[in-house]
Design an enzyme around this catalytic site. Structure first.
Site, PDB file in Angstrom:
ATOM      1  N   ASP A 140       0.852  -1.190   0.000  1.00 31.97           N
ATOM      2  CA  ASP A 140       0.000   0.000   0.000  1.00 31.97           C
ATOM      3  C   ASP A 140       0.889   1.242   0.000  1.00 31.97           C
ATOM      4  O   ASP A 140       1.904   1.300   0.691  1.00 31.97           O
ATOM      5  CB  ASP A 140      -0.923  -0.011   1.229  1.00 31.97           C
ATOM      6  CG  ASP A 140      -2.072   0.967   1.091  1.00 31.97           C
ATOM      7  OD1 ASP A 140      -3.225   0.512   0.950  1.00 31.97           O
ATOM      8  OD2 ASP A 140      -1.820   2.200   1.111  1.00 31.97           O
ATOM      9  N   ILE A 141       0.479   2.251  -0.766  1.00 29.90           N
ATOM     10  CA  ILE A 141       1.268   3.480  -0.893  1.00 29.90           C
ATOM     11  C   ILE A 141       1.258   4.290   0.411  1.00 29.90           C
ATOM     12  O   ILE A 141       2.156   5.104   0.636  1.00 29.90           O
ATOM     13  CB  ILE A 141       0.731   4.314  -2.083  1.00 29.90           C
ATOM     14  CG1 ILE A 141       1.799   5.238  -2.626  1.00 29.90           C
ATOM     15  CG2 ILE A 141      -0.537   5.063  -1.727  1.00 29.90           C
ATOM     16  CD1 ILE A 141       1.431   5.877  -3.957  1.00 29.90           C
TER      17      ILE A 141
ATOM     18  N   HIS B 156     -10.043  -5.261  -3.405  1.00 32.34           N
ATOM     19  CA  HIS B 156      -8.694  -5.512  -2.894  1.00 32.34           C
ATOM     20  C   HIS B 156      -8.809  -5.915  -1.432  1.00 32.34           C
ATOM     21  O   HIS B 156      -9.585  -5.320  -0.690  1.00 32.34           O
ATOM     22  CB  HIS B 156      -7.796  -4.279  -3.041  1.00 32.34           C
ATOM     23  CG  HIS B 156      -8.428  -3.016  -2.535  1.00 32.34           C
ATOM     24  ND1 HIS B 156      -9.355  -2.299  -3.275  1.00 32.34           N
ATOM     25  CD2 HIS B 156      -8.298  -2.350  -1.355  1.00 32.34           C
ATOM     26  CE1 HIS B 156      -9.760  -1.258  -2.583  1.00 32.34           C
ATOM     27  NE2 HIS B 156      -9.146  -1.268  -1.404  1.00 32.34           N
TER      28      HIS B 156
HETATM   29  P1  5GP Z   1      -9.695   1.360   0.242  1.00 26.31           P
HETATM   30  O1  5GP Z   1      -9.748   2.691   0.966  1.00 26.31           O
HETATM   31  O2  5GP Z   1     -10.396   1.445  -1.104  1.00 26.31           O
HETATM   32  O3  5GP Z   1     -10.107   0.182   1.050  1.00 26.31           O
HETATM   33  O4  5GP Z   1      -8.156   1.110  -0.046  1.00 26.31           O
HETATM   34  C1  5GP Z   1      -7.458   1.712  -1.078  1.00 26.31           C
HETATM   35  C2  5GP Z   1      -6.004   1.653  -0.685  1.00 26.31           C
HETATM   36  O5  5GP Z   1      -5.246   1.879  -1.853  1.00 26.31           O
HETATM   37  C3  5GP Z   1      -5.598   2.730   0.332  1.00 26.31           C
HETATM   38  O6  5GP Z   1      -5.080   2.086   1.487  1.00 26.31           O
HETATM   39  C4  5GP Z   1      -4.564   3.558  -0.418  1.00 26.31           C
HETATM   40  O7  5GP Z   1      -3.499   3.986   0.409  1.00 26.31           O
HETATM   41  C5  5GP Z   1      -4.103   2.620  -1.513  1.00 26.31           C
HETATM   42  N1  5GP Z   1      -3.672   3.278  -2.730  1.00 26.31           N
HETATM   43  C6  5GP Z   1      -4.309   4.306  -3.365  1.00 26.31           C
HETATM   44  N2  5GP Z   1      -3.640   4.622  -4.485  1.00 26.31           N
HETATM   45  C7  5GP Z   1      -2.562   3.781  -4.549  1.00 26.31           C
HETATM   46  C8  5GP Z   1      -1.500   3.635  -5.494  1.00 26.31           C
HETATM   47  O8  5GP Z   1      -1.410   4.339  -6.505  1.00 26.31           O
HETATM   48  N3  5GP Z   1      -0.584   2.671  -5.237  1.00 26.31           N
HETATM   49  C9  5GP Z   1      -0.664   1.872  -4.124  1.00 26.31           C
HETATM   50  N4  5GP Z   1       0.302   0.958  -3.972  1.00 26.31           N
HETATM   51  N5  5GP Z   1      -1.654   1.975  -3.234  1.00 26.31           N
HETATM   52  C10 5GP Z   1      -2.597   2.920  -3.444  1.00 26.31           C
END
Ligand code: 5GP
Ligand code: ZN
Length: 114
Positions: free
Chosen positions: A30-31, A100
């Site tokens: 995760d970034i 994810h």
């Molecule tokens: P959600 O909030 O949808 O459950 O998780 C999305 C996750 O994707 C977040 O934890 C966010 O930090 C991660 N994320 C968003 N953009 C990127 C990216 O460009 N690269 C990576 N590796 N992670 C990302």
């Protein structure tokens, strides 16, 4: 799905630190990590969220969980414990609408989550 962020990671057109991949999933860091280990396990096929994935392809849901457990072993957090999170919908904090599984560990994780 050229505009989908995680389809771009899967396609290799958006750089990511990949820690594990199979013919069905890609796992990458995760970034913005929320724990010492924070890996996202993403199916190569696009489904918007966990409910859509399990409805369309229940076997794939099992594959994602199995690969999340495998990542935890590879990261060395399987003995101390880890969390697999599938945020589903904006109200749950989902921001990327390509399903994810977050694999989080490496520190004590509180419950309930914030
Ligand atoms: P959600 O909030 O949808 O459950 O998780 C999305 C996750 O994707 C977040 O934890 C966010 O930090 C991660 N994320 C968003 N953009 C990127 C990216 O460009 N690269 C990576 N590796 N992670 C990302
Ligand atoms: Zn996608």
């Amino acid at each position: 799905m050229a505009e989908c962020l995680f389809c771009r990671v899967v396609a290799g057109t958006l750089p990511a630190t990949v820690v594990h991949q199979t013919d069905r999933v890609v796992a990458f860091r995760d970034i913005a990590p929320q724990a010492p280990t924070h890996v996202l396990v993403v199916p190569r096929d696009h489904h918007p969220d966990a409910a859509a994935m399990v409805a369309a392809d229940p076997e794939l849901a099992g594959v994602v969980l199995a690969e999340a457990a495998r990542v935890a072993e590879q990261e060395g957090i399987d003995r101390t414990g880890y969390r697999i999170v599938l945020n589903t919908g904006p109200g749950a904090g989902q921001t990327v609408f390509h399903v994810h599984a977050h694999v989080l560990g490496g520190r004590p994780l509180g419950w309930p989550p914030g």
